[in-house]
Design a protein around this motif. Structure first.
Motif, PDB file in Angstrom:
ATOM      1  N   MET A   1      23.662  80.015  42.660  1.00  0.00           N
ATOM      2  CA  MET A   1      25.030  80.508  42.821  1.00  0.00           C
ATOM      3  C   MET A   1      25.110  81.434  44.032  1.00  0.00           C
ATOM      4  O   MET A   1      24.162  82.132  44.384  1.00  0.00           O
ATOM      5  N   GLU A   2      26.260  81.406  44.667  1.00  0.00           N
ATOM      6  CA  GLU A   2      26.500  82.331  45.774  1.00  0.00           C
ATOM      7  C   GLU A   2      26.788  83.719  45.220  1.00  0.00           C
ATOM      8  O   GLU A   2      27.424  83.869  44.184  1.00  0.00           O
ATOM      9  N   LYS A   3      26.332  84.733  45.970  1.00  0.00           N
ATOM     10  CA  LYS A   3      26.616  86.105  45.567  1.00  0.00           C
ATOM     11  C   LYS A   3      28.098  86.399  45.739  1.00  0.00           C
ATOM     12  O   LYS A   3      28.694  86.073  46.750  1.00  0.00           O
ATOM     13  N   LYS A   4      28.680  87.037  44.723  1.00  0.00           N
ATOM     14  CA  LYS A   4      30.080  87.419  44.797  1.00  0.00           C
ATOM     15  C   LYS A   4      30.201  88.795  45.463  1.00  0.00           C
ATOM     16  O   LYS A   4      29.414  89.683  45.214  1.00  0.00           O
TER      17      LYS A   4
ATOM     18  N   TYR B   1      20.154  88.262  40.325  1.00  0.00           N
ATOM     19  CA  TYR B   1      19.456  87.250  41.109  1.00  0.00           C
ATOM     20  C   TYR B   1      20.123  85.899  40.915  1.00  0.00           C
ATOM     21  O   TYR B   1      20.390  85.480  39.785  1.00  0.00           O
ATOM     22  N   THR B   2      20.405  85.231  42.035  1.00  0.00           N
ATOM     23  CA  THR B   2      21.099  83.943  41.947  1.00  0.00           C
ATOM     24  C   THR B   2      20.308  82.822  42.623  1.00  0.00           C
ATOM     25  O   THR B   2      20.828  81.730  42.809  1.00  0.00           O
ATOM     26  N   GLY B   3      19.065  83.090  42.991  1.00  0.00           N
ATOM     27  CA  GLY B   3      18.271  82.067  43.678  1.00  0.00           C
ATOM     28  C   GLY B   3      17.553  81.140  42.735  1.00  0.00           C
ATOM     29  O   GLY B   3      17.784  81.163  41.509  1.00  0.00           O
ATOM     30  N   PRO B   4      16.671  80.328  43.262  1.00  0.00           N
ATOM     31  CA  PRO B   4      15.930  79.362  42.429  1.00  0.00           C
ATOM     32  C   PRO B   4      14.957  80.077  41.494  1.00  0.00           C
ATOM     33  O   PRO B   4      14.481  81.165  41.788  1.00  0.00           O
ATOM     34  N   ILE B   5      14.692  79.451  40.356  1.00  0.00           N
ATOM     35  CA  ILE B   5      13.777  80.003  39.364  1.00  0.00           C
ATOM     36  C   ILE B   5      12.697  78.967  39.097  1.00  0.00           C
ATOM     37  O   ILE B   5      12.986  77.856  38.632  1.00  0.00           O
ATOM     38  N   MET B   6      11.467  79.320  39.402  1.00  0.00           N
ATOM     39  CA  MET B   6      10.362  78.403  39.117  1.00  0.00           C
ATOM     40  C   MET B   6      10.250  78.176  37.619  1.00  0.00           C
ATOM     41  O   MET B   6      10.347  79.129  36.838  1.00  0.00           O
TER      42      MET B   6
ATOM     43  N   TYR C   1      27.815 106.699  44.452  1.00  0.00           N
ATOM     44  CA  TYR C   1      28.341 106.838  45.806  1.00  0.00           C
ATOM     45  C   TYR C   1      28.657 105.459  46.375  1.00  0.00           C
ATOM     46  O   TYR C   1      27.858 104.526  46.255  1.00  0.00           O
ATOM     47  N   GLY C   2      29.830 105.338  47.007  1.00  0.00           N
ATOM     48  CA  GLY C   2      30.235 104.059  47.549  1.00  0.00           C
ATOM     49  C   GLY C   2      30.605 103.083  46.453  1.00  0.00           C
ATOM     50  O   GLY C   2      30.615 103.414  45.260  1.00  0.00           O
ATOM     51  N   THR C   3      30.896 101.870  46.854  1.00  0.00           N
ATOM     52  CA  THR C   3      31.348 100.874  45.888  1.00  0.00           C
ATOM     53  C   THR C   3      30.345  99.752  45.656  1.00  0.00           C
ATOM     54  O   THR C   3      30.504  98.971  44.723  1.00  0.00           O
ATOM     55  N   LYS C   4      29.308  99.658  46.473  1.00  0.00           N
ATOM     56  CA  LYS C   4      28.335  98.589  46.310  1.00  0.00           C
ATOM     57  C   LYS C   4      27.209  99.026  45.385  1.00  0.00           C
ATOM     58  O   LYS C   4      26.810 100.183  45.392  1.00  0.00           O
ATOM     59  N   PRO C   5      26.662  98.096  44.595  1.00  0.00           N
ATOM     60  CA  PRO C   5      25.529  98.448  43.726  1.00  0.00           C
ATOM     61  C   PRO C   5      24.241  98.542  44.526  1.00  0.00           C
ATOM     62  O   PRO C   5      24.153  98.082  45.673  1.00  0.00           O
ATOM     63  N   LEU C   6      23.227  99.119  43.911  1.00  0.00           N
ATOM     64  CA  LEU C   6      21.896  99.102  44.505  1.00  0.00           C
ATOM     65  C   LEU C   6      21.344  97.681  44.494  1.00  0.00           C
ATOM     66  O   LEU C   6      21.736  96.846  43.670  1.00  0.00           O
ATOM     67  N   GLU C   7      20.424  97.429  45.390  1.00  0.00           N
ATOM     68  CA  GLU C   7      19.882  96.075  45.527  1.00  0.00           C
ATOM     69  C   GLU C   7      19.279  95.576  44.226  1.00  0.00           C
ATOM     70  O   GLU C   7      19.433  94.408  43.867  1.00  0.00           O
ATOM     71  N   ASP C   8      18.579  96.454  43.499  1.00  0.00           N
ATOM     72  CA  ASP C   8      17.909  95.981  42.284  1.00  0.00           C
ATOM     73  C   ASP C   8      18.886  95.767  41.133  1.00  0.00           C
ATOM     74  O   ASP C   8      18.479  95.325  40.053  1.00  0.00           O
ATOM     75  N   GLU C   9      20.171  96.084  41.347  1.00  0.00           N
ATOM     76  CA  GLU C   9      21.179  95.864  40.316  1.00  0.00           C
ATOM     77  C   GLU C   9      21.985  94.591  40.566  1.00  0.00           C
ATOM     78  O   GLU C   9      22.805  94.206  39.729  1.00  0.00           O
ATOM     79  N   ILE C  10      21.745  93.952  41.700  1.00  0.00           N
ATOM     80  CA  ILE C  10      22.470  92.732  42.015  1.00  0.00           C
ATOM     81  C   ILE C  10      21.787  91.558  41.314  1.00  0.00           C
ATOM     82  O   ILE C  10      20.567  91.344  41.452  1.00  0.00           O
TER      83      ILE C  10
END
Length: 924
Positions: free
Chosen positions: A851-854, A838-843, A827-836
């Motif tokens: 990277m910025e989210k596309k 991760y582009t933040g820092p990694i310890m 439903y809709g065109t956006k993915p679920l949050e857990d499918e996006i």
């Protein structure tokens, strides 16, 4: 029957008019009093039945009065009585107007005074003139109105458990043709009354048999016993009053024929569900394309009826707090959609002729208890009521007499309003935008474009075809026509207000272009010379074309609705034909055939011509052959459609759709599941939506009521069709569920639609689907955006990446993140949050770039709701629409919406057809 009172004072007050000199039928009127349980339920207007010397009353004909305890009549008995009245009186005629799916006649009864009956064709022609202001101008209209009589239509027996109206209408007809009381003479002389005695005769006879077979002996209303026969019509149950846009069933075709022949000013549909008499106006929001004159008439007529019953001391009459006024697809909305007035009653019926103690404590309307005093219900009922069939007849007949009296006294106003509504429609078409709609010739499914044209023509919307120029072949709907509002209503988006206080009564979107998968263009200017337009006078048929040269035939696949029926026809008539689908794009000279396109080998020119002409499919001939690894052979499946015995509504629509499309199937039930060995008989089992829980699916009707045969017998000849069983009670049980699971594990495909997905998810046929209940989601029937999540799946062949479907409120399911490849469509065109990603820092990896989210382009421009309304839509976006779940060697294909909804959303149906075409390689 308990006799609670003596109504002689009311009776005497009504009949002692000095102009009333006929002989009263003392026995009949005494029986009315006896069978009415409270003096407040006995209006003076229903007393005064006369004893005619030549015309037999219902008492004389049947031996009992209408509303007698334990007495219900079949259609054969009802029609025979009307025929007798017609033979005895010149004031009544009866003729057949339609035939039901099971072959029963649908009749129209016409009642009027001498002048009316002698000049029926004249008055009918006058109504035709007033229906189209282009025929007569305003001055001419005044003269026509002076020489016209209002036509008033009563519709009985639509919903089969609502058994009172076919009974009441017989008594009303007798009263109308025999009484010389002034109020009746005014109606007879000033109106032409049309009666459809039993608009759904198939269901009526089944329900009468059901009453005598099962419910007549019952004494407790709340004992849980099924009050309804499992089937009404051959295909359609309660939705027979949701067929006004499809016009697919005999009941609707009959109502439409009557309307367009007579153009009745008012159509009153007689239903039974609420205490004691609800008169329709609705809470709103009202359909935006209904003329304000009609909405005003709803209010005036309702309050006039309430006042009339209040004057007779009758409690429990109300308006406003039930229904809304939005969905245009009810049967008598043919009137509201065509500048007349469609309205309905709901009286309090007992699904038969028993007398029961009824408890109203749990009943609420518009949030208020049914027993509370409100502005719209000035005299409420008590919490408990001892209710008889005669009580119901009294309320219904008193209301109808009040409404007929209003029409008889205000006929000229109603006639003027009718004409003015047509004028208003014309003026809107000339002065407002859009000015026209265009259905372009170029379509993905040209046969569905032709179907849309024909559906609009069934509504008497005028359509032209462009005969020359660059628009040649396009269909054009010019909006300067009397039914302009309906054209706009059907072809533009619906915007149901999110702030509406009460939930909608039915679906809230019906934009036909979306539902049919047909491109429709709104035009603010016509842009085509009138000389280049030809008005259509007949339905159109799209005949496919064959181009190219060679011995192999190809079909570019765009999820056309007629492909699967064509394949079944071809296989039936030429078993040696080899049909394959393309697993990848294929270039054939100047054509590029997409994935899912079809390749036909070993078919003759005559067979190809037949497919093109009869199924509206364009074929391409070529000499080039795809490689073997580029195609997948098609093996057409043996299909079963499962039905429960506790809810047959939606499986009936599925059966109807399959039969209309020419797709063979076998109907099966709980006994087939219990018998097992399913895989040897079927390849695919379709389980349509069946309202209820997984427990209902497993256990069915409570066995404590069994055995309950649904079989044809000499005593109950209407039972046993369209299916039969020695015992309706019980369900497939755990053994049947296990057999269904074994069917899938052995390579079969189970297709579940909407609510039936709960059955496979909650019974263990698959454990991969987990129920998901999003907070605050409210999703009434609307057209919404979906996006392919696994575009290579054969289920999505012929569809673009993003398209629209129709979805109502229904269950949702989720799968674990690692199993998201089971989701074919979301439903809709956006993915679920857990499918996006991760582009933040990694310890531990400090040098990893952030990277910025596309944001994908289609996420910016594709709104979720295309027509209708959804609250808290963000909670459904990204969730699975269709799941392809492996079960052993087979699959469960789980839909969380109904792609076969009411024979309406034809654009969605090929998702099911794709499953059947490709059933044996859904896991590829």
């Amino acid at each position: 029957m308990q006799k609670i009172f003596l109504a002689s004072l009311i009776y005497g007050a009504f009949v002692c008019s000095p102009v009333y000199s006929q002989s009263l039928d003392q026995e009949y009127n005494t029986k009315i009093q006896e069978f009415t349980t409270d003096k407040r339920f006995l209006p003076s207007s229903v007393l005064g039945i006369i004893k005619h010397p030549d015309i037999p009353s219902p008492l004389e004909h049947f031996g009992t009065i209408i509303g007698s305890p334990g007495e219900m009549h079949t259609t054969e008995e009802i029609y025979a009585y009307y025929q007798l009245l017609a033979d005895k009186s010149s004031h009544l005629q009866i003729k057949q107007v339609e035939t039901s799916e099971e072959g029963r006649a649908i009749y129209l009864v016409t009642i009027g005074g001498d002048d009316s009956m002698n000049r029926l064709d004249h008055y009918k022609a006058q109504m035709g003139k007033l229906s189209d202001p282009r025929i007569i101008n305003e001055n001419q209209a005044d003269a026509v109105i002076e020489d016209s009589k209002p036509v008033y239509y009563l519709n009985g027996g639509m919903h089969s458990t609502e058994m009172g109206s076919p009974e009441m209408l017989m008594e009303l007809a007798y009263r109308m043709i025999t009484s010389d009381e002034k109020a009746i003479k005014d109606i007879r002389d000033n109106l032409i009354l049309l009666i459809n005695p039993v608009s759904e005769p198939d269901g009526r006879d089944k329900q009468v048999d059901w009453y005598y077979r099962y419910t007549k002996a019952r004494t407790d209303w709340d004992d849980g016993f099924p009050r309804s026969t499992p089937y009404w019509g051959k295909y359609v149950f309660h939705d027979n009053n949701r067929d006004g846009l499809q016009v697919s069933q005999g009941i609707t075709k009959g109502i439409f024929k009557i309307f367009f022949e007579w153009h009745p000013l008012v159509m009153l549909d007689l239903h039974e569900s609420v205490p004691f008499l609800y008169i329709s106006t609705g809470t709103g929001p009202y359909n935006e394309q209904v003329d304000p004159i009609t909405i005003g008439e709803w209010q005036v007529m309702a309050n006039s009826d309430i006042a009339s019953l209040a004057a007779q001391g009758m409690p429990g009459t109300f308006t406003w707090a039930f229904y809304d006024g939005w969905w245009p697809g009810y049967g008598v909305w043919v009137a509201n959609n065509h500048n007349s007035n469609g309205r309905f009653y709901e009286t309090f019926g007992n699904a038969g002729a028993n007398t029961y103690m009824r408890d109203l404590s749990d009943q609420k309307y518009a949030g208020d208890p049914a027993t509370s005093r409100e502005w719209y219900r000035p005299d409420p009922p008590t919490q408990k009521v001892y209710w008889s069939a005669r009580n119901n007849i009294n309320y219904m007949e008193a209301g109808v007499l009040a409404s007929l009296t209003y029409a008889a006294h205000n006929g000229k106003t109603l006639l003027k309003n009718f004409y003015q509504k047509g004028v208003n429609s014309l003026e809107k078409g000339r002065n407002e935008t859009p000015k026209a709609f265009v259905i372009p010739k170029a379509q993905k499914d040209p046969a569905m474009a032709a179907y849309l044209v024909n559906q609009l023509r069934a509504q008497k919307i005028e359509i032209h075809k462009a005969t020359s120029g660059e628009k040649e072949g396009d269909y054009v709907i010019l909006l300067d026509q009397p039914y302009r509002n309906l054209a706009v209503n059907l072809l533009t988006e619906q915007n149901y207000p999110k702030e509406a206080k009460f939930p909608p009564y039915d679906d809230i979107a019906w934009t036909l272009g979306y539902l049919y998968g047909v491109d429709v263009e709104k035009k603010d200017s016509v842009g085509i010379d009138s000389d280049d337009l030809k008005l259509l006078h007949e339905d159109v048929i799209y005949k496919g074309e064959i181009s190219g040269n060679g011995t192999t035939y190809f079909l570019s696949y765009n999820a056309q609705n007629t492909v699967l029926p064509a394949l079944y026809w071809l296989k039936k008539n030429h078993q040696n034909t080899k049909i394959s689908t393309l697993k990848e794009s294929f270039i054939l000279e100047s054509d590029t055939l997409g994935i899912g396109s079809l390749v036909f080998n070993n078919i003759s020119k005559n067979e190809a011509d037949h497919i093109a002409e009869n199924y509206g499919l364009d074929l391409i001939r070529g000499s080039k052959q795809p490689e073997s690894n580029q195609v997948q052979p098609i093996t057409l499946p043996r299909v079963a459609i499962y039905h429960t015995w506790f809810n047959t509504q939606d499986e009936g629509w599925s059966r109807y759709t399959f039969e209309q499309r020419g797709i063979p199937y076998t109907s099966i039930d709980k006994d087939d599941l219990k018998s097992g060995n399913l895989r040897s008989k079927y390849d695919v089992i379709l389980v349509p939506r069946a309202r209820g829980s997984a427990s209902d699916f497993i256990h069915g009707i409570d066995p404590k009521f069994g055995p309950m045969p649904f079989t044809k017998t000499d005593d109950f000849p209407s039972h046993g069709f369209p299916d039969f069983t020695p015992d309706m009670t019980g369900g497939p049980g755990f053994m049947g569920i296990d057999n269904l699971k074994n069917f899938a594990e052995a390579g079969g495909v189970i297709i579940t639609l909407d609510n039936s997905t709960a059955m496979v998810a909650e019974t263990g046929i698959t454990r991969d689907l987990q129920s998901y209940s999003p907070s605050g989601l409210f999703h009434p029937g609307s057209v919404v955006t979906v996006k392919a999540k696994k575009g290579s799946s054969p289920i999505l062949y012929g569809y673009p990446e993003t398209f629209s479907i129709f979805r109502g409120n229904g269950p949702l399911y989720q799968v674990d993140l690692k199993e998201r490849d089971m989701i074919l469509l979301q439903y809709g065109t956006k993915p679920l949050e857990d499918e996006i990603e991760y582009t933040g820092p990694i310890m531990g990896k400090p040098d990893q770039p952030i990277m910025e989210k596309k944001i994908e382009e289609n996420e910016k421009v594709a709104p979720y709701v295309r027509s209708g309304m959804v609250r808290n839509e963000q909670t459904i976006i990204g969730q699975g629409t269709i799941f392809n779940v492996p079960v052993g060697k087979g699959r469960v294909l789980a839909f969380t919406f109904d792609p076969l909804h009411r024979f309406m959303n034809h654009h969605d149906a090929p998702l099911v057809w794709n499953a059947l075409i490709n059933w044996d390689h859904l896991g590829d």
